[in-house]
Enzyme design. Structure first.
Site, PDB file in Angstrom:
ATOM      1  N   GLY A   1     -45.854 -21.496  26.844  1.00 49.58           N
ATOM      2  CA  GLY A   1     -46.500 -22.799  26.765  1.00 49.58           C
ATOM      3  C   GLY A   1     -47.826 -22.783  27.509  1.00 49.58           C
ATOM      4  N   GLY A   2     -47.809 -23.283  28.721  1.00 49.76           N
ATOM      5  CA  GLY A   2     -49.028 -23.457  29.520  1.00 49.76           C
ATOM      6  C   GLY A   2     -49.955 -22.249  29.549  1.00 49.76           C
TER       7      GLY A   2
ATOM      8  N   GLU B   1     -38.188 -29.949  23.678  1.00 47.83           N
ATOM      9  CA  GLU B   1     -38.929 -31.219  23.745  1.00 47.83           C
ATOM     10  C   GLU B   1     -38.668 -32.062  22.496  1.00 47.83           C
ATOM     11  OE1 GLU B   1     -42.698 -29.382  24.560  1.00 47.83           O
ATOM     12  OE2 GLU B   1     -41.949 -28.814  26.538  1.00 47.83           O
TER      13      GLU B   1
ATOM     14  N   GLU C   1     -34.897 -20.575  25.759  1.00 45.31           N
ATOM     15  CA  GLU C   1     -35.728 -21.328  26.691  1.00 45.31           C
ATOM     16  C   GLU C   1     -34.862 -22.245  27.554  1.00 45.31           C
ATOM     17  OE1 GLU C   1     -40.034 -21.554  25.169  1.00 45.31           O
ATOM     18  OE2 GLU C   1     -38.990 -23.264  24.318  1.00 45.31           O
TER      19      GLU C   1
ATOM     20  N   TRP D   1     -48.638 -24.147  21.741  1.00 38.47           N
ATOM     21  CA  TRP D   1     -49.689 -24.990  22.343  1.00 38.47           C
ATOM     22  C   TRP D   1     -49.219 -26.413  22.646  1.00 38.47           C
ATOM     23  CZ3 TRP D   1     -54.829 -23.866  19.197  1.00 38.47           C
ATOM     24  CH2 TRP D   1     -55.262 -22.574  19.492  1.00 38.47           C
TER      25      TRP D   1
ATOM     26  N   SER E   1     -42.024 -21.115  31.635  1.00 31.84           N
ATOM     27  CA  SER E   1     -42.917 -20.714  32.733  1.00 31.84           C
ATOM     28  C   SER E   1     -43.182 -19.212  32.769  1.00 31.84           C
ATOM     29  CB  SER E   1     -42.390 -21.204  34.079  1.00 31.84           C
ATOM     30  OG  SER E   1     -42.271 -22.617  34.076  1.00 31.84           O
TER      31      SER E   1
ATOM     32  N   GLY F   1     -42.195 -25.699  31.750  1.00 33.18           N
ATOM     33  CA  GLY F   1     -43.251 -26.517  32.338  1.00 33.18           C
ATOM     34  C   GLY F   1     -43.010 -26.885  33.788  1.00 33.18           C
TER      35      GLY F   1
HETATM   36  P1  13P Z   1     -44.160 -23.313  29.602  1.00 36.63           P
HETATM   37  O1  13P Z   1     -44.542 -21.869  29.418  1.00 36.63           O
HETATM   38  O2  13P Z   1     -45.318 -24.216  29.798  1.00 36.63           O
HETATM   39  O3  13P Z   1     -43.078 -23.466  30.637  1.00 36.63           O
HETATM   40  O4  13P Z   1     -43.494 -23.761  28.219  1.00 36.63           O
HETATM   41  C1  13P Z   1     -42.542 -22.969  27.638  1.00 36.63           C
HETATM   42  C2  13P Z   1     -42.237 -23.488  26.300  1.00 36.63           C
HETATM   43  O5  13P Z   1     -41.699 -24.573  26.159  1.00 36.63           O
HETATM   44  C3  13P Z   1     -42.635 -22.693  25.136  1.00 36.63           C
HETATM   45  O6  13P Z   1     -42.094 -23.193  23.970  1.00 36.63           O
END
Ligand code: 13P
Length: 251
Positions: free
Chosen positions: A234-235, A97, A167, A10, A213, A173
């Site tokens: 993520g999103g 991140e 990743e 999240w 993504s 993102g």
């Molecule tokens: P997104 O799915 O938003 O690209 O993020 C991936 C992520 O960083 C999951 O840890």
């Protein structure tokens, strides 16, 4: 046959009341979908509400980071023991991140991984190359090195509680997704690295997710690949319907 693991990350989204609402909405959509593990990794302050909301369902709750020290003067950090007592079973370590914005290094990723494993949690260990590394053709070396450094001094027994999340940073993102072939190939490189460190059986058993993504429309193709054992999302994990479609794709 490896079990698929679909986990939501999240990030810095959802207040406790929003967390409760999202889990309540997701629960019926994923009920009975027991061919994969379903996890939401949530902000620390949401853990209690998320655990309560997920009670009796097939959704498990994880955290997004853990500190490596048992306790002490580390303002703002959270220890493995604290998470354990809150009923947390999974924890993300080494997310790009954290590496990019909060100075995490391969060394601290390794220390955090160890602390979480020692406390009896399962680690979702994130790694992946940045755009320039892919463009320069050094992705394999980068992910292999990250894998080795993150797992330094981790025993074969402890490795059973490690899930690797590949990743690619350029895909996070951005709406850019690795092609299923790229995801499969690089997850394969990571699997080979595990083989060189821990042997064939460990390499066959370790769960390697793809993240970056992943969404309701591309999940099926990505998850169909031999070396892709799940997703770290993520999103799309912030929308109950989209997340449940990804869970369906893993059935
Ligand atoms: P997104 O799915 O938003 O690209 O993020 C991936 C992520 O960083 C999951 O840890």
């Amino acid at each position: 046959m490896r079990r698929k693991v679909i986990a939501g990350n999240w990030k810095m989204n959802m207040t406790p009341s929003q967390a409760k609402a999202l889990i309540e909405e997701t629960k019926p959509l994923v009920a009975g979908k027991d061919n994969c593990d379903i996890i939401f990794c949530v902000p620390f302050v949401d853990i209690y509400a998320a655990k309560e909301a997920a009670k009796g369902s097939n959704i498990k709750i994880g955290a997004e980071n853990v500190h490596f020290a048992q306790k002490g003067a580390y303002t703002g950090e959270i220890s493995a023991e604290m998470l354990k007592e809150c009923g947390v079973e999974y924890v993300i370590v080494g997310h790009s991140e954290r590496r990019q914005y909060f100075g995490e290094t391969d060394e601290t990723v390794n220390l955090r991984t160890k602390a979480a494993l020692e406390a009896g949690m399962t680690v979702l260990l994130c790694l992946g190359e940045v755009k320039d590394e892919r463009l320069n053709g050094i992705t394999d070396e980068v992910v292999s090195m990250q894998t080795k450094l993150a797992l330094k001094d981790i025993t074969a027994e402890q490795l059973k509680n490690v899930i690797i999340a590949y990743e690619p940073v350029w895909a996070i993102g951005t709406g850019l997704t690795a092609t299923p072939e790229q995801a499969d190939e690089t997850c394969g490189v990571i699997r080979n690295t595990i083989k060189s460190l821990y042997g064939e059986k460990a390499a066959e058993e370790i769960i390697i997710q793809y993240g970056g993504s992943m969404n309701a429309s591309n999940a099926k193709e990505l998850l169909a690949k031999e070396n892709v054992d799940g997703g770290l999302i993520g999103g799309a994990s912030l929308k109950a319907k989209d997340f449940s479609i990804i869970v369906d794709a893993a059935q």
